[in-house]
Design a protein around this motif. Structure first.
Motif, mmCIF file in Angstrom:
data_model
loop_
_atom_site.group_PDB
_atom_site.id
_atom_site.type_symbol
_atom_site.label_atom_id
_atom_site.label_comp_id
_atom_site.label_asym_id
_atom_site.label_seq_id
_atom_site.Cartn_x
_atom_site.Cartn_y
_atom_site.Cartn_z
ATOM 1 N N ARG A 255 44.595 16.164 -51.308
ATOM 2 C CA ARG A 255 44.360 15.128 -50.286
ATOM 3 C C ARG A 255 43.410 15.646 -49.217
ATOM 4 N NH1 ARG A 255 47.204 13.581 -45.335
ATOM 5 N NH2 ARG A 255 46.725 11.386 -44.882
ATOM 6 N N ASN A 262 42.662 7.072 -51.834
ATOM 7 C CA ASN A 262 42.892 6.776 -50.423
ATOM 8 C C ASN A 262 44.142 5.916 -50.281
ATOM 9 O OD1 ASN A 262 40.540 8.134 -49.533
ATOM 10 N ND2 ASN A 262 39.285 6.357 -50.104
ATOM 11 N N GLN A 263 45.079 6.401 -49.455
ATOM 12 C CA GLN A 263 46.349 5.712 -49.272
ATOM 13 C C GLN A 263 46.611 5.519 -47.784
ATOM 14 O OE1 GLN A 263 48.178 4.491 -51.719
ATOM 15 N NE2 GLN A 263 46.919 5.384 -53.368
ATOM 16 N N VAL A 264 47.101 4.327 -47.419
ATOM 17 C CA VAL A 264 47.463 4.082 -46.018
ATOM 18 C C VAL A 264 48.671 4.926 -45.627
ATOM 19 C CG1 VAL A 264 48.200 2.322 -44.373
ATOM 20 C CG2 VAL A 264 46.505 1.759 -46.137
ATOM 21 N N ASP A 265 49.664 4.987 -46.490
ATOM 22 C CA ASP A 265 50.881 5.772 -46.249
ATOM 23 C C ASP A 265 50.974 6.837 -47.331
ATOM 24 O OD1 ASP A 265 53.338 6.804 -45.663
ATOM 25 O OD2 ASP A 265 54.389 4.870 -45.596
ATOM 26 N N TYR A 266 50.399 7.997 -47.063
ATOM 27 C CA TYR A 266 50.346 9.057 -48.059
ATOM 28 C C TYR A 266 51.727 9.583 -48.406
ATOM 29 C CZ TYR A 266 49.794 13.779 -49.892
ATOM 30 O OH TYR A 266 49.910 14.918 -50.644
ATOM 31 N N THR A 268 54.645 8.110 -48.425
ATOM 32 C CA THR A 268 55.354 7.196 -49.332
ATOM 33 C C THR A 268 54.759 7.272 -50.733
ATOM 34 O OG1 THR A 268 55.841 5.714 -47.487
ATOM 35 C CG2 THR A 268 55.999 4.792 -49.702
ATOM 36 N N TRP A 269 53.441 7.352 -50.816
ATOM 37 C CA TRP A 269 52.786 7.442 -52.135
ATOM 38 C C TRP A 269 53.198 8.712 -52.852
ATOM 39 C CZ3 TRP A 269 49.445 11.096 -54.094
ATOM 40 C CH2 TRP A 269 48.806 10.781 -55.308
#
Length: 700
Positions: A255, A262-266, A268-269
């Motif tokens: 990351r 690309n994740q808004v909430d890494y 949680t992902w």
């Protein structure tokens, strides 16, 4: 290979470290290598229980042998089975080939498609023959049927105890893989003595040989094994990828390096991704769309009974690009076919319609919804019979022969259909490279009608041209006899026989004579043009006197424009350069050229206007220049020089035909003619001829 304290040379004492049967086997292989040069690769069982790989080959004038512990030992079977369950067919074959115990693979139809050497050796011992790609079944029919039923009831591995006299008892383990199932036979008597293996270190060689990126983590999320393809995929160094590294640390580094989606909430992902450790079956995640433009497919599978995860990665970027390109190409192809004026129909080898365009529906009056259901050609024939009862079905039945013909040497067909509704269709049957057949139809009804009309008009024009030629030939000759009589009687009246005529009557006689001469010239011109058109016009070159040519042209001009009541209609001035060289040409044609040019100038000049004829030479060319005081070079005059269009009016009548004759005769002599405007008024016609037209004709 040897126990501690043993000398290296003692390795050649095979019975000291190999089982009795394998020692004899290796000795025979070495003897065959030395004598016959036959290389070998074999697995051997050491006395300490290890599996040894032996490879022998010819080296120069001697023989070489390499001994090493096998990458695959008995303790690695559970891990290999887990890896096989998540791999493709090529990976499954590689893994099963490495197993020391009999192993096999089935396709989705439950048919054996692969077996390793241990399986084939067991089959041979049982009296059954087969190959690696087509191995025999070891179970009898009843056992096999029951075993397959048990496997079908469960998504997990299926087991069964089997045995054969002289071979011992085995535990048959069969588990699902991609596109089928795989299994192996494990000796039943050794099962209780084998310790439970929780490590995965023994399969590092196999994983490293695979080009598919693979990483294995234990139940504590610690890195156990990975291959070079995995490190290359994520651009990670081996100094970073140390055994025991937590997967969460790897994800965090990826990351940070911008290598993850690309994740808004890494957080949680990442938590959702790590749920792979709780799954009991293989799972395919959503594709990872990386910031660098790549797309990665991630498959996770349980690593074994002790827990852990095996990750298999695949870069599907190029595949998606190809799919996108293929989809775009298909859309363009579809739009192109739909926009064609021809009707298109593509039939598969089974006779069913696989592709068509709306034009096919319109041309044959077939519903689009029926064409979209991939109908058979017989169904299309039935539908056409309903739409065109007279011959729709029969036409398609005849076309069917060219569509379902599977002869590899057949050729393409073309033809024309004349339907009962009056439509004319040109069709083509083309064989495609993939075995399908493409048929196209083009409605040529209107074009065929146009062609028929054009042919009829062309035939009419040809007939009219023939009539014109016959008319010109017959009428011209028929006019000569009465015209000769008119000229003769007019000359008689103007001579001694007309002494009793008054001035007005004499003037009338002069008009008759002038008009008769003009008419005679026109008839000669018509006949000359007819001979040129027929290709029979010939020149008769001879040595000419320029002054004589000019006098003859002047005489003809005087006859055409006589004095009336003492009034001179023209004022001709002749200027011939002194010392003219010899001039060889057709005298009659040159006189016609000069006469027509002078008479044309007279018609365009005002009464009494000056007309000048100048004759000179330049090198090997003769120049005849006629100047007048008329209105100048008009569009009609310029067009008359180029074509035979005659648009006379008033005093300027007859210019087109005369100038056309001039142009024709000048060209026959190899010369040129041009027209230009004089200042302040008038026109200038320049005729440029070769001094020797006979030589010019030979050169041409």
């Amino acid at each position: 290979m040897l126990p501690p304290g043993r000398q290296p040379e003692s390795v050649l004492n095979f019975p000291s470290w190999l089982s009795h049967g394998d020692a004899d086997k290796l000795a025979r292989l070495l003897e065959d290598l030395r004598v016959n040069g036959h290389a070998f690769a074999v697995s051997l069982n050491a006395l300490d229980g290890r599996l040894i790989r032996a490879n022998g080959w010819v080296l120069g004038g001697g023989a070489a042998m390499r001994l090493r512990p096998a990458f695959l030992q008995a303790q690695s079977e559970p891990t290999l089975v887990a890896a096989a369950a998540t791999g493709d067919l090529a990976s499954v074959r590689a893994i099963l080939s490495a197993l020391p115990n009999p192993a096999f693979a089935r396709n989705s139809d439950q048919r054996l498609i692969f077996a390793n050497q241990a399986y084939l050796q067991l089959a041979k011992a049982l009296g059954k023959s087969g190959t690696e790609a087509a191995p025999p079944e070891l179970l009898d029919t009843a056992q096999l049927k029951q075993h397959l039923l048990d496997c079908a009831k469960s998504d997990g591995p299926g087991t069964m105890t089997v045995g054969w006299p002289g071979q011992g008892a085995f535990e048959l383990v069969e588990f699902p893989i991609t596109g089928g199932r795989a299994g192996y036979l494990r000796p039943a008597e050794d099962e209780s003595n084998q310790p439970v293996v929780t490590g995965l270190a023994h399969i590092g060689g196999i994983i490293g040989a695979l080009t598919t990126p693979i990483a294995i983590f234990n139940a504590r999320r610690e890195l156990v094994q990975f291959n070079a393809a995995f490190a290359k995929l994520w651009n990670l160094s081996r100094t970073f990828l140390v055994p025991g590294l937590d997967e969460r640390a790897i994800l965090d580094k990826l990351r940070t390096d911008g290598m993850l989606p690309n994740q808004v909430d890494y957080q949680t992902w990442r938590s959702q991704h790590l749920q792979s450790y709780t799954r009991k079956t293989p799972h395919e995640n959503e594709p990872w769309h990386l910031p660098d433009g790549r797309t990665i497919k991630v498959i996770s599978a349980p690593a074994g009974a002790a827990g852990g995860v095996i990750y298999v990665y695949e870069d599907i970027t190029e595949r998606l690009k190809l799919e996108s390109t293929n989809k775009a190409f298909s859309n363009v192809q579809r739009e192109t076919i739909n926009a064609l004026s021809e009707a298109v129909a593509v039939f598969g080898t089974n006779g069913r319609l696989t592709l068509s365009n709306p034009r096919l529906s319109a041309l044959w009056k077939l519903p689009m919804n029926e064409l979209g259901q991939n109908p058979h050609i017989d169904q299309i024939a039935e539908a056409s019979g309903r739409a065109i009862p007279e011959d729709g079905a029969s036409i398609w039945r005849d076309l069917k022969r060219g569509i379902i013909d599977l002869n590899p040497t057949r050729s393409d067909q073309t033809g024309r259909l004349n339907r009962s509704d009056g439509r004319l269709l040109d069709y083509t049957i083309t064989r495609l490279p993939d075995g399908q057949t493409m048929m196209t139809f083009l409605d040529v009804t209107e074009s065929a009608s146009y062609s028929k009309v054009l042919k009829e008009r062309n035939d009419a024009l040809v007939a009219a041209d023939l009539l014109k030629d016959a008319f010109v030939e017959n009428v011209s000759y028929e006019l000569r006899s009465p015209l000769t009589n008119i000229i003769g009687f007019a000359d008689l009246l103007a001579g001694s026989e007309g002494g009793s005529l008054n001035e007005r009557q004499r003037a009338y006689i002069d008009y008759i004579r002038a008009s008769s001469v003009t008419l005679g010239v026109l008839i000669d011109n018509i006949l000359d043009l007819a001979s040129v058109d027929a290709g029979i016009a010939e020149l008769r070159p001879e040595l000419l006197d320029v002054s004589t040519l000019v006098d003859k042209a002047r005489a003809g001009l005087s006859a055409t424009f006589p004095e009336v009541s003492g009034e001179k209609p023209i004022n001709l001035v002749v200027d011939i350069e002194d010392g003219m060289p010899p001039f060889i040409a057709d005298g009659t044609r040159i006189v016609q050229v000069l006469y027509n040019l002078l008479s044309n100038a007279a018609r365009f000049s005002p009464p009494g206007g000056e007309i000048r004829l100048s004759v000179s030479h330049r090198a090997n060319r003769m120049l005849f220049i006629i100047e007048d005081e008329g209105p100048g070079v008009t569009d009609e005059m310029r067009a008359a020089i180029q074509t035979r269009i005659d648009t006379p009016s008033g005093r300027q009548r007859g210019a087109g035909l005369g100038l056309a004759i001039v142009k024709t005769f000048v060209n026959l002599h190899g010369g040129t003619i041009s027209a230009e405007k004089r200042e302040p008024r008038g026109s200038r016609i320049i005729v440029n001829l070769p001094r020797d037209s006979a030589m010019a004709g030979v050169a041409e």
